[in-house]
Design a protein around this motif. Structure first.
Motif, PDB file in Angstrom:
ATOM      1  N   ARG A   1       0.813  -1.211   0.000  1.00 57.79           N
ATOM      2  CA  ARG A   1       0.000   0.000   0.000  1.00 57.79           C
ATOM      3  C   ARG A   1       0.852   1.270   0.000  1.00 57.79           C
ATOM      4  NH1 ARG A   1      -0.110  -2.331   4.943  1.00 57.79           N
ATOM      5  NH2 ARG A   1       0.311  -1.074   6.810  1.00 57.79           N
ATOM      6  N   ARG A   2       1.973   1.254   0.694  1.00 56.92           N
ATOM      7  CA  ARG A   2       2.794   2.469   0.743  1.00 56.92           C
ATOM      8  C   ARG A   2       3.415   2.773  -0.618  1.00 56.92           C
ATOM      9  NH1 ARG A   2       6.012   2.024   6.576  1.00 56.92           N
ATOM     10  NH2 ARG A   2       4.135   2.150   7.899  1.00 56.92           N
ATOM     11  N   SER A   3       3.974   1.757  -1.248  1.00 55.72           N
ATOM     12  CA  SER A   3       4.569   1.996  -2.561  1.00 55.72           C
ATOM     13  C   SER A   3       3.496   2.367  -3.583  1.00 55.72           C
ATOM     14  CB  SER A   3       5.342   0.760  -3.028  1.00 55.72           C
ATOM     15  OG  SER A   3       4.480  -0.346  -3.209  1.00 55.72           O
ATOM     16  N   LEU A   4       2.313   1.760  -3.460  1.00 56.51           N
ATOM     17  CA  LEU A   4       1.233   2.079  -4.390  1.00 56.51           C
ATOM     18  C   LEU A   4       0.764   3.518  -4.213  1.00 56.51           C
ATOM     19  CD1 LEU A   4      -0.681   1.197  -6.587  1.00 56.51           C
ATOM     20  CD2 LEU A   4      -2.205   0.258  -4.837  1.00 56.51           C
ATOM     21  N   ILE A   5       0.672   3.955  -2.975  1.00 55.66           N
ATOM     22  CA  ILE A   5       0.308   5.355  -2.721  1.00 55.66           C
ATOM     23  C   ILE A   5       1.367   6.285  -3.306  1.00 55.66           C
ATOM     24  CG2 ILE A   5       0.046   7.099  -0.909  1.00 55.66           C
ATOM     25  CD1 ILE A   5      -1.260   4.917   0.823  1.00 55.66           C
ATOM     26  N   GLY A   6       2.638   5.913  -3.162  1.00 57.68           N
ATOM     27  CA  GLY A   6       3.714   6.720  -3.718  1.00 57.68           C
ATOM     28  C   GLY A   6       3.654   6.793  -5.244  1.00 57.68           C
ATOM     29  N   TRP A   7       3.438   5.635  -5.890  1.00 50.75           N
ATOM     30  CA  TRP A   7       3.324   5.620  -7.348  1.00 50.75           C
ATOM     31  C   TRP A   7       2.130   6.458  -7.812  1.00 50.75           C
ATOM     32  CZ3 TRP A   7       6.664   4.402 -10.911  1.00 50.75           C
ATOM     33  CH2 TRP A   7       7.678   3.469 -10.646  1.00 50.75           C
ATOM     34  N   THR A   8       1.025   6.328  -7.102  1.00 53.78           N
ATOM     35  CA  THR A   8      -0.185   7.072  -7.490  1.00 53.78           C
ATOM     36  C   THR A   8       0.015   8.569  -7.336  1.00 53.78           C
ATOM     37  OG1 THR A   8      -1.561   5.197  -6.776  1.00 53.78           O
ATOM     38  CG2 THR A   8      -2.651   7.316  -7.072  1.00 53.78           C
TER      39      THR A   8
ATOM     40  N   GLY B   1      -3.573  -9.923 -10.339  1.00 58.96           N
ATOM     41  CA  GLY B   1      -4.779  -9.149 -10.074  1.00 58.96           C
ATOM     42  C   GLY B   1      -4.495  -7.914  -9.238  1.00 58.96           C
ATOM     43  N   ALA B   2      -3.604  -8.053  -8.247  1.00 57.79           N
ATOM     44  CA  ALA B   2      -3.239  -6.908  -7.422  1.00 57.79           C
ATOM     45  C   ALA B   2      -2.476  -5.874  -8.227  1.00 57.79           C
ATOM     46  CB  ALA B   2      -2.401  -7.381  -6.241  1.00 57.79           C
ATOM     47  N   LEU B   3      -1.577  -6.335  -9.098  1.00 61.57           N
ATOM     48  CA  LEU B   3      -0.843  -5.417  -9.971  1.00 61.57           C
ATOM     49  C   LEU B   3      -1.807  -4.657 -10.877  1.00 61.57           C
ATOM     50  CD1 LEU B   3       2.418  -6.209 -11.921  1.00 61.57           C
ATOM     51  CD2 LEU B   3       0.489  -5.196 -13.118  1.00 61.57           C
ATOM     52  N   THR B   4      -2.788  -5.370 -11.421  1.00 59.79           N
ATOM     53  CA  THR B   4      -3.779  -4.743 -12.305  1.00 59.79           C
ATOM     54  C   THR B   4      -4.621  -3.720 -11.549  1.00 59.79           C
ATOM     55  OG1 THR B   4      -3.877  -6.747 -13.662  1.00 59.79           O
ATOM     56  CG2 THR B   4      -5.712  -5.198 -13.851  1.00 59.79           C
ATOM     57  N   ALA B   5      -5.022  -4.071 -10.334  1.00 65.75           N
ATOM     58  CA  ALA B   5      -5.808  -3.142  -9.524  1.00 65.75           C
ATOM     59  C   ALA B   5      -5.011  -1.875  -9.231  1.00 65.75           C
ATOM     60  CB  ALA B   5      -6.238  -3.816  -8.225  1.00 65.75           C
ATOM     61  N   GLY B   6      -3.718  -2.043  -8.945  1.00 69.21           N
ATOM     62  CA  GLY B   6      -2.879  -0.877  -8.697  1.00 69.21           C
ATOM     63  C   GLY B   6      -2.758   0.005  -9.930  1.00 69.21           C
ATOM     64  N   ALA B   7      -2.570  -0.623 -11.092  1.00 70.69           N
ATOM     65  CA  ALA B   7      -2.465   0.148 -12.338  1.00 70.69           C
ATOM     66  C   ALA B   7      -3.752   0.902 -12.624  1.00 70.69           C
ATOM     67  CB  ALA B   7      -2.125  -0.790 -13.495  1.00 70.69           C
ATOM     68  N   CYS B   8      -4.877   0.256 -12.387  1.00 71.85           N
ATOM     69  CA  CYS B   8      -6.171   0.918 -12.610  1.00 71.85           C
ATOM     70  C   CYS B   8      -6.366   2.072 -11.638  1.00 71.85           C
ATOM     71  CB  CYS B   8      -7.306  -0.092 -12.477  1.00 71.85           C
ATOM     72  SG  CYS B   8      -7.367  -1.319 -13.801  1.00 71.85           S
ATOM     73  N   GLY B   9      -5.909   1.895 -10.400  1.00 73.48           N
ATOM     74  CA  GLY B   9      -6.015   2.967  -9.418  1.00 73.48           C
ATOM     75  C   GLY B   9      -5.186   4.179  -9.809  1.00 73.48           C
ATOM     76  N   ILE B  10      -3.971   3.930 -10.280  1.00 75.06           N
ATOM     77  CA  ILE B  10      -3.114   5.029 -10.733  1.00 75.06           C
ATOM     78  C   ILE B  10      -3.757   5.752 -11.912  1.00 75.06           C
ATOM     79  CG2 ILE B  10      -0.898   5.577 -11.806  1.00 75.06           C
ATOM     80  CD1 ILE B  10       0.298   3.234 -10.186  1.00 75.06           C
ATOM     81  N   ALA B  11      -4.246   4.988 -12.886  1.00 75.17           N
ATOM     82  CA  ALA B  11      -4.871   5.592 -14.067  1.00 75.17           C
ATOM     83  C   ALA B  11      -6.120   6.379 -13.686  1.00 75.17           C
ATOM     84  CB  ALA B  11      -5.223   4.507 -15.079  1.00 75.17           C
ATOM     85  N   ALA B  12      -6.898   5.859 -12.748  1.00 73.86           N
ATOM     86  CA  ALA B  12      -8.102   6.567 -12.304  1.00 73.86           C
ATOM     87  C   ALA B  12      -7.744   7.892 -11.639  1.00 73.86           C
ATOM     88  CB  ALA B  12      -8.904   5.689 -11.349  1.00 73.86           C
TER      89      ALA B  12
END
Length: 262
Positions: free
Chosen positions: A14-21, A122-133
């Protein structure tokens, strides 16, 4: 395990995903907001660039909102960030656990190798979709103040959809290489290298008289159809999705037939 691999992966990352987003969204909003200045004075300065560079990076259409975003924000900055997100996240999917020695412990739980890869994907895809959103919401937020109203919300959505698919494609490539080798550093280096080579193929193939080479590049299907001008390109999106699925299937097959203790 009480938590599925999918939810646990999202929670652990979650931390890295928040950072990427946050980083991707801020970069998109910041560079997109420069459009009014570029529209008024940028066209003249671009004429000083070599003709080959202007054609390769589509710099001759900087006065239109779609042309500016396609040549800079969505044509250079965001796709490279998507590439590195996919490479970094995909490299950790199985190769990270294998290198750290925790993969055997994970597989000792009632989870198959196939389930592990698919849920990590699936988690990678969800993260990519979150960033794009998040990027899409940011574009809508600055659309009026940055004079980007000539691009409709649906056209922004189309480009952001392709951005997510591009990140997923490189993530699938990294997962496939990781499943085959189990070496995270090699996975990241190989994925990033392939990404840069395919970006160069998309950008310079026409100048080198090898237009056919662009069709082997995921970047061609990401932005070649100009979603910011023409909306969703279902054919291009389908190619990216199909390529991602094929890479994950190949990686899963190899992962299931490889001796992890070798």
């Amino acid at each position: 395990m009480r938590a599925t691999v999918f939810t646990k992966t999202l929670r652990d990352n979650r931390r890295s995903l928040i950072g990427w987003t946050a980083g991707t969204t801020l970069a998109a909003a910041m560079y997109a907001s420069f459009y009014p200045q570029m529209a008024t004075g940028g066209a003249e300065s671009v004429q000083n660039f070599p003709e080959a560079m202007r054609e390769a990076f589509h710099l001759d259409d900087l006065t239109s909102a779609a042309g500016y975003l396609q040549s800079s924000v969505f044509g250079l900055i965001l796709p490279l960030l998507a590439l590195f997100y996919g490479a970094a996240t995909g490299a950790r999917a199985t190769a990270g656990d294998e290198e750290s020695g925790t993969l055997d412990l994970l597989l000792a739980h009632p989870v198959t190798r196939t389930r592990l890869i698919l849920q990590r994907f699936g988690a990678l895809t969800a993260g990519a979709c979150g960033i794009a959103a998040a990027v899409w919401i940011a574009m809508l937020g600055i659309r009026e103040s940055a004079d980007l109203t000539s691009i409709s919300p649906l056209e922004f959505l189309a480009q952001c959809l392709n951005l997510a698919l591009l990140a997923v494609a490189f993530g699938a490539l990294a997962m496939g290489i990781g499943a085959a080798t189990g070496r995270r550093a090699l996975v990241f280096a190989a994925t990033a290298g392939i990404g840069i080579l395919t970006y160069a193929a998309h950008t310079f193939a026409g100048r080198l008289g090898a237009e056919w080479a662009a069709y082997f590049s995921p970047f061609h299907y990401y932005i070649g159809g100009e979603p910011l001008k023409h909306g969703i390109q279902w054919g291009d999106a389908g190619v990216l999705a199909a390529a991602s699925a094929a890479l994950v299937v190949a990686g899963t097959y190899r992962f299931n037939h490889r001796d992890l203790n070798a």
